[in-house]
Scaffold this motif. Structure first.
Motif, PDB file in Angstrom:
ATOM      1  N   HIS A 197      -4.874  13.531  -3.383  1.00  0.00           N
ATOM      2  CA  HIS A 197      -5.653  13.090  -4.469  1.00  0.00           C
ATOM      3  C   HIS A 197      -6.961  11.894  -3.796  1.00  0.00           C
ATOM      4  O   HIS A 197      -6.970  10.919  -4.598  1.00  0.00           O
ATOM      5  CB  HIS A 197      -5.159  12.278  -5.660  1.00  0.00           C
ATOM      6  CG  HIS A 197      -4.384  13.356  -6.199  1.00  0.00           C
ATOM      7  ND1 HIS A 197      -4.596  14.503  -7.093  1.00  0.00           N
ATOM      8  CD2 HIS A 197      -2.754  13.236  -6.200  1.00  0.00           C
ATOM      9  CE1 HIS A 197      -3.445  15.149  -7.483  1.00  0.00           C
ATOM     10  NE2 HIS A 197      -2.346  14.531  -6.890  1.00  0.00           N
ATOM     11  N   VAL A 198      -7.487  12.348  -2.902  1.00  0.00           N
ATOM     12  CA  VAL A 198      -8.316  11.171  -2.154  1.00  0.00           C
ATOM     13  C   VAL A 198      -9.627  11.204  -2.830  1.00  0.00           C
ATOM     14  O   VAL A 198     -10.471  12.317  -3.260  1.00  0.00           O
ATOM     15  CB  VAL A 198      -8.579  11.836  -0.629  1.00  0.00           C
ATOM     16  CG1 VAL A 198      -9.563  11.003   0.309  1.00  0.00           C
ATOM     17  CG2 VAL A 198      -7.241  11.874   0.190  1.00  0.00           C
ATOM     18  N   MET A 199     -10.239  10.062  -3.240  1.00  0.00           N
ATOM     19  CA  MET A 199     -11.301   9.727  -3.741  1.00  0.00           C
ATOM     20  C   MET A 199     -12.489   9.309  -2.777  1.00  0.00           C
ATOM     21  O   MET A 199     -13.727   9.976  -2.925  1.00  0.00           O
ATOM     22  CB  MET A 199     -11.053   8.645  -4.772  1.00  0.00           C
ATOM     23  CG  MET A 199     -10.105   9.030  -5.780  1.00  0.00           C
ATOM     24  SD  MET A 199      -9.805   7.657  -6.964  1.00  0.00           S
ATOM     25  CE  MET A 199      -9.134   6.504  -6.046  1.00  0.00           C
ATOM     26  N   THR A 200     -12.289   8.764  -1.784  1.00  0.00           N
ATOM     27  CA  THR A 200     -13.119   8.339  -0.709  1.00  0.00           C
ATOM     28  C   THR A 200     -12.326   8.386   0.536  1.00  0.00           C
ATOM     29  O   THR A 200     -11.215   8.080   0.400  1.00  0.00           O
ATOM     30  CB  THR A 200     -13.867   6.859  -1.125  1.00  0.00           C
ATOM     31  OG1 THR A 200     -12.954   5.845  -1.091  1.00  0.00           O
ATOM     32  CG2 THR A 200     -14.637   7.209  -2.457  1.00  0.00           C
ATOM     33  N   GLY A 201     -13.203   8.540   1.773  1.00  0.00           N
ATOM     34  CA  GLY A 201     -12.631   8.363   2.913  1.00  0.00           C
ATOM     35  C   GLY A 201     -12.069   9.484   3.417  1.00  0.00           C
ATOM     36  O   GLY A 201     -12.241  10.523   2.830  1.00  0.00           O
ATOM     37  N   GLY A 202     -11.313   9.333   4.491  1.00  0.00           N
ATOM     38  CA  GLY A 202     -10.778  10.652   5.126  1.00  0.00           C
ATOM     39  C   GLY A 202      -9.366  10.398   5.496  1.00  0.00           C
ATOM     40  O   GLY A 202      -8.860   9.396   5.977  1.00  0.00           O
ATOM     41  N   LYS A 203      -8.470  11.681   5.554  1.00  0.00           N
ATOM     42  CA  LYS A 203      -7.216  11.741   6.328  1.00  0.00           C
ATOM     43  C   LYS A 203      -7.468  12.397   7.613  1.00  0.00           C
ATOM     44  O   LYS A 203      -7.521  13.574   7.352  1.00  0.00           O
ATOM     45  CB  LYS A 203      -6.189  12.195   4.947  1.00  0.00           C
ATOM     46  CG  LYS A 203      -4.900  12.415   5.911  1.00  0.00           C
ATOM     47  CD  LYS A 203      -3.931  13.184   4.820  1.00  0.00           C
ATOM     48  CE  LYS A 203      -2.497  13.235   5.536  1.00  0.00           C
ATOM     49  NZ  LYS A 203      -2.505  14.201   6.494  1.00  0.00           N
ATOM     50  N   ASN A 204      -7.262  11.854   8.673  1.00  0.00           N
ATOM     51  CA  ASN A 204      -7.420  12.179   9.884  1.00  0.00           C
ATOM     52  C   ASN A 204      -6.248  12.278  10.794  1.00  0.00           C
ATOM     53  O   ASN A 204      -6.268  13.036  11.909  1.00  0.00           O
ATOM     54  CB  ASN A 204      -8.868  11.780  10.478  1.00  0.00           C
ATOM     55  CG  ASN A 204      -9.810  11.828   9.675  1.00  0.00           C
ATOM     56  OD1 ASN A 204     -10.497  13.056   9.211  1.00  0.00           O
ATOM     57  ND2 ASN A 204     -10.224  10.662   9.360  1.00  0.00           N
ATOM     58  N   GLU A 205      -5.381  11.995  10.249  1.00  0.00           N
ATOM     59  CA  GLU A 205      -3.939  11.794  11.061  1.00  0.00           C
ATOM     60  C   GLU A 205      -2.820  11.946  10.029  1.00  0.00           C
ATOM     61  O   GLU A 205      -2.921  11.524   8.869  1.00  0.00           O
ATOM     62  CB  GLU A 205      -3.659  10.757  11.924  1.00  0.00           C
ATOM     63  CG  GLU A 205      -3.712   9.418  11.648  1.00  0.00           C
ATOM     64  CD  GLU A 205      -3.403   8.314  12.449  1.00  0.00           C
ATOM     65  OE1 GLU A 205      -2.623   8.545  13.364  1.00  0.00           O
ATOM     66  OE2 GLU A 205      -4.171   7.381  12.436  1.00  0.00           O
ATOM     67  N   GLU A 206      -1.502  12.255  10.659  1.00  0.00           N
ATOM     68  CA  GLU A 206      -0.339  11.884   9.898  1.00  0.00           C
ATOM     69  C   GLU A 206      -0.102  10.665   9.178  1.00  0.00           C
ATOM     70  O   GLU A 206      -0.338   9.827  10.080  1.00  0.00           O
ATOM     71  CB  GLU A 206       0.834  12.455  10.821  1.00  0.00           C
ATOM     72  CG  GLU A 206       2.100  12.144  10.159  1.00  0.00           C
ATOM     73  CD  GLU A 206       3.351  12.375  11.214  1.00  0.00           C
ATOM     74  OE1 GLU A 206       4.332  12.340  10.722  1.00  0.00           O
ATOM     75  OE2 GLU A 206       3.064  12.913  12.393  1.00  0.00           O
ATOM     76  N   ILE A 207       0.426  10.609   8.096  1.00  0.00           N
ATOM     77  CA  ILE A 207       0.786   9.434   7.192  1.00  0.00           C
ATOM     78  C   ILE A 207       1.879   8.897   7.938  1.00  0.00           C
ATOM     79  O   ILE A 207       3.048   9.581   7.757  1.00  0.00           O
ATOM     80  CB  ILE A 207       0.651   9.692   6.018  1.00  0.00           C
ATOM     81  CG1 ILE A 207      -0.554   9.853   5.489  1.00  0.00           C
ATOM     82  CG2 ILE A 207       1.333   8.235   5.159  1.00  0.00           C
ATOM     83  CD1 ILE A 207      -0.737  10.291   3.988  1.00  0.00           C
TER      84      ILE A 207
END
Length: 287
Positions: A197-207
């Motif tokens: 549920h990302v609103m802004t920004g990026g997920k670019n690697e494993e958490i």
């Protein structure tokens, strides 16, 4: 220093994270980091600078006092309160977390800590913000530690039960009408849910959260006052996501002396009496 604001003015926070300064004399990348932080603080107004861990490349830094003198010397040029929590790399060198906390005496404008508690050499504390003389916001700071007690099962530490109990026992009123915030270094396991549920920004690697879920998120959800949590640790993630009614934010990687493809910068957080807003400021690129 006390944290204050007035009227309908927002309380403005600069989150710097994963600065990763190396040994002295500082290399070009570390010098670039300090120059970028200096430029940011010279051109923006903040009410608090919040450092959320991995100030150092611990194993490479045999004199953390010298490296932190350089970092804090940059911050000391500006009369803005500074608060610190630590990451998994900070204590990998010769200094324990307790010794690193002693070096906070080098900070000219330290933010006033309240309700401080240390367990397993991790300090949890609060920051109290007054608005027109009345307590308006509480910011909760948890040192999320470094590595697991059981390294054969998982890599990163979970929040300790004593740190959750500390939150429960604090003498603050907690209602859903409050706008309080939390700060850590290592993201909670619930960041996995927020990534959907990302609103802004990026997920670019494993958490890279702990595998063990020790229950801090549940405690925050039950209390209702903490509207958002801010972490660091994963250099290529800078998203704001949401789950269970709480926003889970990453800062933006600050240091040039480390991995990651994201442009370097800082997260800004503006807190009003009834809501908060957050954004990322990227450092200028060199021509």
């Amino acid at each position: 220093m006390k944290l204050t604001t007035t009227g309908d003015q927002p309380f403005r926070i600069c989150q710097l994270t994963d600065i990763h300064l190396g040994a002295t004399p500082l290399n070009a990348a570390s010098q670039q980091t300090l120059a970028a932080i200096d430029h940011l603080l010279a051109t923006q107004d903040f009410d608090l600078i919040m450092l959320t861990g991995d100030l150092l490349w611990g194993k490479e830094v045999q004199r953390p006092d010298q490296t932190l003198t350089a970092l804090y010397g940059t911050l000391n040029q500006y009369p803005v309160p500074v608060a610190v929590t630590y990451g998994n790399h900070d204590g990998e060198g010769p200094y324990t977390r307790a010794k690193l906390r002693e070096l906070e005496s080098l900070i000219r404008y330290p933010a006033d800590k309240h309700q401080a508690m240390v367990t397993n050499d991790r300090e949890s504390y609060t920051l109290e913000v007054t608005r027109d003389g009345q307590l308006a916001h509480v910011f909760y700071v948890w040192d999320s530690g470094a590595y697991s007690h059981w390294p054969s099962d998982e890599q990163y530490a979970a929040i300790e039960p004593e740190q959750i109990d500390w939150f429960y026992r604090l003498p603050y009123a907690r209602t859903v009408d409050q706008v309080d915030l939390g700060f850590i270094h290592i993201p909670l396991p619930e960041y996995q849910l927020a990534a959907a549920h990302v609103m802004t920004g990026g997920k670019n690697e494993e958490i890279c959260s702990p595998v063990t879920n020790s229950g801090l998120f549940y405690s925050l959800k039950r209390a209702g006052n903490v509207k958002a949590l801010f972490a660091g640790h994963d250099h290529d993630n800078n998203f704001t996501g949401t789950t269970g009614g709480i926003d889970l934010n990453y800062g933006n990687v600050t240091g040039y002396n480390t991995y990651g493809t994201l442009p370097r910068g800082a997260r800004t957080i503006s807190v009003w009496s009834d809501h908060y807003e957050t954004d990322v400021i990227l450092f200028p690129t060199e021509d």
